[in-house]
Write a protein that holds these residues in place. Structure first.
Motif, short mmCIF file in Angstrom:
data_model
loop_
_atom_site.label_atom_id
_atom_site.label_comp_id
_atom_site.label_asym_id
_atom_site.label_seq_id
_atom_site.Cartn_x
_atom_site.Cartn_y
_atom_site.Cartn_z
N ILE A 153 0.74 -1.13 -0.02
CA ILE A 153 0.07 0.14 0.00
C ILE A 153 0.99 1.28 0.09
O ILE A 153 1.58 1.28 0.90
CB ILE A 153 -0.96 0.05 1.32
N TYR A 154 0.84 2.12 -1.10
CA TYR A 154 1.49 3.32 -1.12
C TYR A 154 0.29 4.46 -0.55
O TYR A 154 -0.57 4.46 -1.19
CB TYR A 154 1.92 3.64 -2.50
N GLU A 155 0.79 5.34 0.20
CA GLU A 155 -0.05 6.49 0.88
C GLU A 155 0.46 7.68 0.90
O GLU A 155 1.81 7.72 1.15
CB GLU A 155 -0.60 5.96 2.05
N SER A 156 -0.13 8.74 0.47
CA SER A 156 0.33 10.31 0.51
C SER A 156 -0.64 10.70 1.56
O SER A 156 -1.75 10.56 1.82
CB SER A 156 -0.06 10.67 -0.66
N LYS A 162 3.54 17.59 8.30
CA LYS A 162 3.08 16.15 8.50
C LYS A 162 3.00 15.31 7.16
O LYS A 162 2.37 14.40 7.54
CB LYS A 162 1.84 16.17 9.41
N SER A 163 3.29 16.05 6.35
CA SER A 163 2.99 15.11 4.75
C SER A 163 4.18 14.17 4.68
O SER A 163 5.29 14.71 4.43
CB SER A 163 2.87 16.07 3.87
N PHE A 164 3.76 13.01 4.29
CA PHE A 164 4.60 12.02 3.83
C PHE A 164 4.09 11.16 2.67
O PHE A 164 2.86 11.22 2.31
CB PHE A 164 4.69 10.79 5.07
N LEU A 165 5.00 10.41 1.82
CA LEU A 165 4.65 9.62 1.12
C LEU A 165 5.18 8.18 1.79
O LEU A 165 6.39 8.15 1.85
CB LEU A 165 5.65 9.68 -0.06
N TYR A 166 4.34 7.27 1.78
CA TYR A 166 4.78 5.88 2.66
C TYR A 166 4.53 4.77 1.76
O TYR A 166 3.60 4.67 0.76
CB TYR A 166 3.52 5.82 3.57
N LYS A 174 2.51 -1.82 8.71
CA LYS A 174 4.04 -1.27 9.16
C LYS A 174 4.58 -0.61 7.88
O LYS A 174 4.49 -0.93 6.70
CB LYS A 174 4.89 -2.35 9.51
N THR A 175 5.31 0.33 8.06
CA THR A 175 5.88 1.22 7.10
C THR A 175 7.33 0.69 6.64
O THR A 175 8.19 0.24 7.40
CB THR A 175 6.32 2.68 7.42
N VAL A 176 7.46 0.49 5.58
CA VAL A 176 8.38 -0.11 4.70
C VAL A 176 9.69 0.92 4.31
O VAL A 176 10.75 0.79 4.83
CB VAL A 176 8.15 -0.98 3.52
N LYS A 177 9.13 1.96 3.77
CA LYS A 177 9.79 3.21 3.42
C LYS A 177 8.99 4.52 3.46
O LYS A 177 7.91 4.26 3.31
CB LYS A 177 10.48 2.93 1.85
N SER A 178 9.57 5.44 3.79
CA SER A 178 8.87 6.75 3.78
C SER A 178 9.85 7.97 3.23
O SER A 178 10.96 7.90 3.26
CB SER A 178 8.19 7.04 5.19
N VAL A 179 9.06 8.98 2.67
CA VAL A 179 9.72 10.08 2.44
C VAL A 179 8.84 11.13 3.00
O VAL A 179 7.88 11.38 2.68
CB VAL A 179 9.68 10.52 0.79
#
Length: 356
Positions: A153-156, A162-166, A174-179
């Protein structure tokens, strides 16, 4: 100023004034045009013949011709002061503009406008839902964009600072990677296309492009819409909305708008289109502040169905503050549909059920 000079000035002023008044009285006046547009229905419906009636009033001189434009395209020219023109089987939803340009023999012209609105000829089907499975969702995520790709699942998420790309594990949340976005940006819709992740921002008119494999930022782009909300893509174009009823198609190479589509149902324009998803030739859209998901025909902009997810949040058994339903992800392989919302503690796999 001496008396002789003053007298000359007065005489000259009276002469100029007299000449100007005389010239004004003889000046050619522009023609006036009355425009009317109607069909057999009380409100114009997709596919109707639209009768445009024109009446031109010329106070002096003679009428040379009247040119009629629909959405800036010349459709007819007529030399009569009264005439009709029919748009046969008009198939374009939304608001349109008629321009009448009446030109006199001496070249003086009058330009007048009238708008008309075309509603959908389809009554949207009504759907409820069945929850197939639930998964954890970060309840601090202000969800603005949702996508599923290769089981992740990719989520903006939104809100300044507080803005991320997950990239998240579907089953565990659980988060695998985030920006993280810079604090000045409010993250919005995302879509994955040609091994790239495209992300909009809210009011800064800036979008970002990431490498899908490592989520490294590749580039940024500017878009024309005042705001960025939802985003998806079809086989050829990126598609975004701005909280209105307009879907804007972007060329994925130039990131420039190539066309716009107005979304309507059988009653009115459908405002507040939010998060978007494209699947099997249809566009699905959250309707902001509601629990509705719309199924939209991307060829016409007609709303074909409305999926009502009323009550889904109660399945979360949460006593914490939540916001609106927002987030649709449809697995391109399994066709499973996932939904969530801003600050929702759960991600839901659902199956739409048609109401009788």
């Amino acid at each position: 100023m001496n008396i002789r000079l003053f007298s000359t000035f007065i005489v000259l002023s009276v002469f100029i004034s007299s000449f100007s008044c005389s010239n004004k009285a003889n000046r050619s006046r522009k023609p006036a045009v009355r425009i009317n547009a109607e069909s057999v229905h009380k409100k114009i419906v997709y596919g109707d013949d639209i009768n445009i009636s024109i009446a031109v009033k010329v106070k002096d001189g003679e009428l040379k011709e009247t040119n009629i434009f629909v959405d800036s395209v010349l459709v007819t020219t007529n030399k009569n002061t009264e005439f009709n023109y029919t748009l046969k089987g008009f198939k374009s939803l939304g608001k349109h503009t008629i321009k009448a340009q009446a030109v006199k023999a001496d070249g003086v012209e009058g330009v007048y406008f009238k708008t008309f609105e075309v509603l959908s000829d389809v009554i949207p089907e009504k759907y409820g839902y069945e929850v197939v499975q639930t998964y954890p969702h970060n309840e601090t995520s202000f969800t603005e964009g949702l996508e599923i790709h290769d089981g992740f699942i990719y989520e903006s998420t939104g809100e300044n600072g507080k803005s991320f790309l997950y990239k998240n594990n579907l089953k565990t949340g659980k988060t695998v990677k985030s920006v993280k976005l810079a604090d000045k940006y409010f993250g919005e819709g995302i879509t994955i296309f040609n091994n790239k992740i495209y992300q909009l921002t809210y009011k800064t008119k800036v979008g970002f492009i990431y490498n899908l494999e490592n989520m490294a930022l590749i580039d940024s782009f500017h878009f024309e819409s005042t705001e960025g909300w939802g985003m998806t893509h079809d086989e050829k174009y990126l598609i975004m909305d701005d909280g209105t009823n307009i879907l804007t198609y972007l060329d994925p190479t130039t990131l420039k708008a190539v066309k716009k589509l107005q979304v309507y149902d059988d009653k009115d324009q459908v405002l507040y289109l939010n998060e978007l998803e494209y699947s099997d030739g249809f566009i699905y859209a959250n309707l902001w502040t509601t629990n509705l998901i719309l199924k939209i025909d991307p060829q016409t902009g007609k709303v074909l169905a409305k999926i009502d997810l009323e009550g889904i949040l109660t399945l979360s058994n949460t006593d914490k503050q939540v916001d609106v339903l927002n987030g649709i992800a449809i697995d391109p392989v399994t066709k499973k549909m996932y939904v969530t919302g801003k600050l929702y503690p759960k991600l839901f796999e659902i199956k739409p059920i048609k109401k009788e």
